[in-house]
Design a protein around this motif. Sequence first.
Motif, PDB file in Angstrom:
ATOM      1  N   ASN A   8       0.823  -1.215   0.000  1.00 13.62           N
ATOM      2  CA  ASN A   8       0.000   0.000   0.000  1.00 13.62           C
ATOM      3  C   ASN A   8       0.855   1.262   0.000  1.00 13.62           C
ATOM      4  O   ASN A   8       0.651   2.194   0.783  1.00 13.62           O
ATOM      5  N   VAL A   9       1.817   1.303  -0.930  1.00 14.48           N
ATOM      6  CA  VAL A   9       2.776   2.411  -1.000  1.00 14.48           C
ATOM      7  C   VAL A   9       2.179   3.580  -1.782  1.00 14.48           C
ATOM      8  O   VAL A   9       1.628   3.405  -2.873  1.00 14.48           O
ATOM      9  N   SER A  10       2.296   4.776  -1.205  1.00 14.66           N
ATOM     10  CA  SER A  10       1.847   5.997  -1.876  1.00 14.66           C
ATOM     11  C   SER A  10       2.940   7.055  -1.797  1.00 14.66           C
ATOM     12  O   SER A  10       3.763   7.065  -0.878  1.00 14.66           O
ATOM     13  N   LYS A  11       2.936   7.942  -2.794  1.00 13.70           N
ATOM     14  CA  LYS A  11       3.852   9.076  -2.800  1.00 13.70           C
ATOM     15  C   LYS A  11       3.077  10.324  -3.186  1.00 13.70           C
ATOM     16  O   LYS A  11       2.421  10.370  -4.232  1.00 13.70           O
ATOM     17  N   ARG A  12       3.133  11.320  -2.303  1.00 10.83           N
ATOM     18  CA  ARG A  12       2.436  12.584  -2.549  1.00 10.83           C
ATOM     19  C   ARG A  12       3.401  13.747  -2.377  1.00 10.83           C
ATOM     20  O   ARG A  12       4.282  13.726  -1.511  1.00 10.83           O
ATOM     21  N   TRP A  13       3.190  14.770  -3.177  1.00 11.69           N
ATOM     22  CA  TRP A  13       3.843  16.054  -2.989  1.00 11.69           C
ATOM     23  C   TRP A  13       2.723  17.073  -2.811  1.00 11.69           C
ATOM     24  O   TRP A  13       2.073  17.463  -3.790  1.00 11.69           O
ATOM     25  N   GLY A  14       2.449  17.452  -1.580  1.00 13.95           N
ATOM     26  CA  GLY A  14       1.316  18.328  -1.321  1.00 13.95           C
ATOM     27  C   GLY A  14       0.023  17.638  -1.723  1.00 13.95           C
ATOM     28  O   GLY A  14      -0.259  16.523  -1.298  1.00 13.95           O
ATOM     29  N   SER A  15      -0.752  18.270  -2.598  1.00 11.37           N
ATOM     30  CA  SER A  15      -2.025  17.685  -3.040  1.00 11.37           C
ATOM     31  C   SER A  15      -1.855  16.769  -4.252  1.00 11.37           C
ATOM     32  O   SER A  15      -2.785  16.075  -4.644  1.00 11.37           O
ATOM     33  N   PHE A  16      -0.642  16.760  -4.835  1.00 12.88           N
ATOM     34  CA  PHE A  16      -0.420  15.933  -6.025  1.00 12.88           C
ATOM     35  C   PHE A  16      -0.054  14.513  -5.602  1.00 12.88           C
ATOM     36  O   PHE A  16       0.856  14.302  -4.796  1.00 12.88           O
ATOM     37  N   VAL A  17      -0.773  13.547  -6.178  1.00 14.14           N
ATOM     38  CA  VAL A  17      -0.516  12.138  -5.878  1.00 14.14           C
ATOM     39  C   VAL A  17       0.257  11.524  -7.041  1.00 14.14           C
ATOM     40  O   VAL A  17      -0.253  11.390  -8.151  1.00 14.14           O
ATOM     41  N   GLY A  18       1.524  11.141  -6.779  1.00 13.48           N
ATOM     42  CA  GLY A  18       2.350  10.534  -7.818  1.00 13.48           C
ATOM     43  C   GLY A  18       2.127   9.044  -7.929  1.00 13.48           C
ATOM     44  O   GLY A  18       2.083   8.488  -9.033  1.00 13.48           O
TER      45      GLY A  18
END
Length: 350
Positions: A8-18
Amino acid sequence: MSRLQLKNVSKRWGSFVGVDNFDLDIADQEFLVLLGPSGCGKSTTMRMIAGLESVTEGEIWLGEKMVNKLDPKDRDISMVFQSYGLYPNLTVYENIRFPLRVRKVPKEQHREMVMKAIEMVELEEFMDRRPAELSGGQRQRVALGRAIVRKPTVFLMDEPLSNLDAKLRVSTRAQIKNLQSKLKVTTVYVTHDQIEAMTLAERVVVMNSGRIQQVGTPTDIYNDPANTFVASFIGSPAMNLVEGKLQDGLFKGPGIRVEGLPKHASGNVTLGFRAEDAEIVPSGGQIAAPMYSIELLGEASMITWRIGAGLVSVKTNKDYRAEIGDVVEARIPAEICHLFDTASGERIKT
């Protein structure tokens, strides 16, 4: 043991979901390809595995160890980049030797380890040259040799063939496949090229907008795409997709009519079929329309019509002859067709 797990890996920069909730178990010694268009999150996923990007949420496990907090040098992972990343002042031998020096491997072991790597990537006669004296394919082989010299538990390859011309791509692709089978090292390979994915992978992960669209063998993904995105991304040409209405097993779309389809679905659907599964016929076809183009592919000819707002293609024999504008018919048997929900894009199970 080099089993790799992303939980369940996620990467976000602020509101942007990569990368959004990437969950996958990669088996020991598996060759896995992350496939998708630019910006889909595949390289970000690889960089998180390598430790070059932090993980916003989730866990990455290598064997029995969670590696989220480990520095890249402590993960026992080798990465091959698109740009080669060679040192211009060092010879091939010294470029491949460099990781051993950094990791303080005893010097007396260097020669044997480097020569073994050089032999595996077939660069014996170039070992005293510098990168400027090598072709693009040879430089990529130096990068591969540098990655394998210290026998990592996981290989990461980020678009390694994208700087090569078409002929070199084919030969280097074969070499990567052969190397991985000999080394038996878990490999994660990133590409936007679906031919690379189909020819190299044991399993393919198709990604779009940071999410996994489908995971499966190349055959599974080609024959049974999970949605219209996968259907349109996999295949050369991509699967034909035509929007229309389905009622009582009859599909009607602009310029196309197919009977004998499953009766449990109805309403607005998208009909899909592969160019090689249909056939050109003299009469009685499900398509009968003016030909938009004809292309000789070498082993076959590709006939294309404009159907509604899009193009539809069918492969036929290389000797087929017709003029643009001629009415040409194609037979599309119901059994070769795929159905997708037009609103969601998801495959309708038959």
